[in-house]
Write an enzyme that holds these catalytic residues in place. Structure first.
Site, short mmCIF file in Angstrom:
data_model
loop_
_atom_site.label_atom_id
_atom_site.label_comp_id
_atom_site.label_asym_id
_atom_site.label_seq_id
_atom_site.Cartn_x
_atom_site.Cartn_y
_atom_site.Cartn_z
N LYS A 287 8.13 14.58 -12.67
CA LYS A 287 7.28 14.62 -11.48
C LYS A 287 7.06 16.08 -11.10
O LYS A 287 8.03 16.83 -10.91
CB LYS A 287 7.98 13.87 -10.35
CG LYS A 287 7.04 13.17 -9.40
CD LYS A 287 7.86 12.27 -8.49
CE LYS A 287 7.02 11.63 -7.44
NZ LYS A 287 7.83 10.97 -6.43
C1 E4P Z 1 6.01 9.00 -4.34
O1 E4P Z 1 6.35 9.04 -5.50
C2 E4P Z 1 6.86 9.44 -3.22
O2 E4P Z 1 8.21 9.33 -3.58
C3 E4P Z 1 6.72 8.59 -1.98
O3 E4P Z 1 5.84 7.51 -2.15
C4 E4P Z 1 6.61 9.35 -0.72
O4 E4P Z 1 6.50 8.45 0.36
P1 E4P Z 1 6.77 8.84 1.88
O5 E4P Z 1 5.52 9.38 2.47
O6 E4P Z 1 7.16 7.53 2.51
O7 E4P Z 1 7.90 9.84 1.88
#
Ligand code: E4P
Length: 217
Positions: free
Chosen positions: A83
Site C-alpha cells: 500500500k
Molecule cells: C483503506 O484501505 C483504509 O484503511 C480505510 O478504509 C480508511 O478508512 P477510515 O476513513 O475509516 O480511516
C-alpha cells in the site's frame, strides 16, 4: 463485488474468513497501531489465515524508503499487496513494483485525476476514501462513479477499491457505482445481514414450528 475486511484485528478476520464473507484484507498504520502489536508479525498472521490479497502500508515517504519497506513487506507472503500513498514518490514506487511484478494498492485517493495517475503508474488497486469525503460534505460515491467511467473509457485495469466505508448504504451505493471491491470495518460487514423483516419472519416461523411439536433430527 469483492469484500475486503478493513482491519488489523486477526480474530475478526478469522471469524469473517470462516464465514466465507471476505475476499481479502486491507490494513493501515492506524489500524495496526490500534492492535498494539508488532506490524510485521500482525501482517504475517493475517496473510497466513487469508487466501486473498492483504494490503500492508509503507511508512516511508521517499521513493527509496518505500521500495525498501515494500520489498520487506512483500517477503512476508505471496499475498501481500504494497500500500503506497498517492504522492509522486508513491507513484514512482508503484511503477517500480509493477515492473518487478509486485501488486500495489495506491491509497488516500480523493479525486478522479489522482486515480488516473495511479492507473497510469500500474496500480493493482486504487482506494478512494469515500467516508472521509462525505465527512467534509463532498460526494464520495460520485467519485467512485466518475472513476469507474474513466477507467472503462480507457480500459485501465486497476481495480477500483471503495475505502473508508462507514455504513451498509455506502456498500450498496459503491456497488451500484461500479466499485470492484469494498473494504469495510468488520462491524459494517456484519451489519449487512440485519433486516427487521428477516428477524420478524424468523421469529414467526420458529413459533409456528414449536407449536407443531415436530423435530427434524
Ligand atoms: C483503506 O484501505 C483504509 O484503511 C480505510 O478504509 C480508511 O478508512 P477510515 O476513513 O475509516 O480511516
Amino acid at each position: 463485488m469483492e469484500f475486503f475486511a478493513d482491519t488489523a484485528d486477526v480474530e475478526a478476520i478469522r471469524e469473517l474468513g470462516e464465514a466465507g464473507l471476505i475476499d481479502g484484507v486491507t490494513t493501515n498504520p492506524t489500524l495496526v497501531a490500534k492492535t498494539g502489536r508488532d506490524f510485521l508479525s500482525v501482517i504475517g498472521e493475517i496473510c497466513a489465515i487469508t487466501e486473498g490479497p492483504v494490503s500492508a502500508e509503507v511508512a516511508s515517504t521517499d521513493f527509496t524508503g518505500m521500495v525498501a519497506e515494500g520489498e520487506r513487506l512483500a517477503d512476508i507472503a505471496g499475498n501481500v499487496v504494497i500500500k503506497l500513498p498517492l504522492t509522486l514518490d508513491g507513484l514512482k514506487a508503484c511503477a517500480h513494483f509493477r515492473r518487478v511484478g509486485i501488486r500495489t494498492n495506491v491509497t488516500l485517493c480523493f479525486s478522479a485525476a489522482q486515480a488516473i495517475l495511479a492507473a497510469k503508474a500500474g496500480a493493482s488497486y486504487v482506494s478512494p476514501f469515500i467516508g472521509r469525503m462525505d465527512d467534509i460534505n463532498l460526494d464520495g460515491v460520485a467519485l467512485i462513479r466518475d472513476i469507474r467511467r474513466i477507467f472503462d473509457n480507457y480500459g485501465f485495469e486497476t481495480k477500483l477499491l471503495a475505502a473508508s466505508i462507514r455504513s451498509p448504504n455506502h456498500v450498496t451505493r459503491s456497488a451500484l457505482a461500479g466499485a470492484d471491491v469494498a473494504t469495510c470495518p468488520p462491524t459494517v460487514i456484519k451489519s449487512l445481514v440485519a433486516h427487521p423483516l428477516t428477524e420478524k419472519g424468523l421469529h414467526g416461523f420458529l413459533s409456528d414450528w414449536k407449536r407443531s411439536g415436530q423435530s427434524i433430527v
